[in-house]
Design an enzyme around this catalytic site. Sequence first.
Site, PDB file in Angstrom:
ATOM      1  N   SER A 114      44.558  42.298  37.459  1.00 57.09           N
ATOM      2  CA  SER A 114      45.089  41.141  38.177  1.00 57.09           C
ATOM      3  C   SER A 114      45.458  40.010  37.234  1.00 57.09           C
ATOM      4  O   SER A 114      44.826  39.814  36.194  1.00 57.09           O
ATOM      5  CB  SER A 114      44.042  40.633  39.175  1.00 57.09           C
ATOM      6  OG  SER A 114      44.445  39.417  39.760  1.00 57.09           O
ATOM      7  N   TYR A 141      36.238  37.059  41.388  1.00 60.94           N
ATOM      8  CA  TYR A 141      37.189  38.167  41.457  1.00 60.94           C
ATOM      9  C   TYR A 141      37.896  38.350  40.112  1.00 60.94           C
ATOM     10  O   TYR A 141      37.955  39.457  39.562  1.00 60.94           O
ATOM     11  CB  TYR A 141      38.220  37.915  42.558  1.00 60.94           C
ATOM     12  CG  TYR A 141      39.429  38.810  42.458  1.00 60.94           C
ATOM     13  CD1 TYR A 141      39.327  40.176  42.716  1.00 60.94           C
ATOM     14  CD2 TYR A 141      40.677  38.298  42.079  1.00 60.94           C
ATOM     15  CE1 TYR A 141      40.432  41.009  42.604  1.00 60.94           C
ATOM     16  CE2 TYR A 141      41.784  39.134  41.973  1.00 60.94           C
ATOM     17  CZ  TYR A 141      41.655  40.483  42.240  1.00 60.94           C
ATOM     18  OH  TYR A 141      42.752  41.308  42.124  1.00 60.94           O
ATOM     19  N   LYS A 178      45.493  41.329  55.654  1.00 67.16           N
ATOM     20  CA  LYS A 178      44.779  40.657  54.575  1.00 67.16           C
ATOM     21  C   LYS A 178      44.287  39.257  54.917  1.00 67.16           C
ATOM     22  O   LYS A 178      43.580  38.638  54.130  1.00 67.16           O
ATOM     23  CB  LYS A 178      45.662  40.606  53.324  1.00 67.16           C
ATOM     24  CG  LYS A 178      45.870  41.968  52.680  1.00 67.16           C
ATOM     25  CD  LYS A 178      46.807  41.916  51.488  1.00 67.16           C
ATOM     26  CE  LYS A 178      46.222  41.133  50.335  1.00 67.16           C
ATOM     27  NZ  LYS A 178      45.031  41.786  49.742  1.00 67.16           N
TER      28      LYS A 178
END
Length: 321
Positions: A114, A141, A178
């Site tokens: 990411s 994250y 999401k």
Amino acid sequence: MIVVTGAAGFIASCLVTRLNAANFNDIVVVDNFAVERKLANLKGKRLREYVDRNEFFDWLDQNHEQVEFIFHLGARTDTTEQDKAIFDLLNVEYSQKMWRACCQYQLPLVYASSAATYGSGTLGYSDDDALLPLLRPLNPYGDSKNDFDNWAVQQAEKPFFWAGLKFFNVYGPNEYHKGRMASVIFHAFEQIRQHGSMTLFRSHNPDYADGEQQRDFVYVKDLVEVCFFLMQNRQHSGIYNLGTGEARTFLDLTLNTFKALDRPADIRFRDTPEDIRDTYQYFTQADMSKLRSIGYDRPFTKLEDGIDDYVRNYLVPGLYL
């Protein structure tokens, strides 16, 4: 057989569609299928088998000789989640187990990293391995993705081919489930349809005017093309950025969503929520030279064209990719 983890999710389900389009139909989909709201993403796709994520490694022990490639796209992706233990379990330890299995059975692996690994962007957005230990993500994250990237490049034993893809701001069909983590385009579509207006986060950075925050928005159709390219070209292992190489503003994004809906623009602003304000990225832009250097030469979809396709052909008619 091709294995796709996180298969009922946004990006992975789009990848399954791309594989089917190329007549790859022996696809083993891996996910937590108890999350029923995502299952529509797999409806109508040509699949070989569903495997629960907690049973996958036992399944692989029995079936590895039939597996040709693994796309490990499953992860916990909520950037507002603060429980580090969840990310350690699902994003780091599970991925390490996947890596070791691919080494053991000599299976090629593409996994999802990411752009959250870049944190505030003070070191830029180069996917040079030398920068990995220096990156400081802004949330658990991002930490989990950077932890695994660092672990992967340090391993003495590696799959014979592997690639970690640093996804930037992905948008497109199949992201409806999401919630807060869906793209701003999806939220703009919903707000415009319901209220005729769109509310963006106000800037809390004096260097950026309201709505002028910039991100590298990449259409999911481009992203899965890169995945497909790597499956067919297994010569150059490593970590690669996956964006477009061009940052665009949230105003650009929102104005083009109004345009795709044939609605007059009505944009408002509200304070960025306090739980993400201190970790908010004001600018991201992928350095795409590394991916280009290994022969990926397809152009990336312009934001205007991607939004028009997404809104008119998927969001308005309520279709999946």
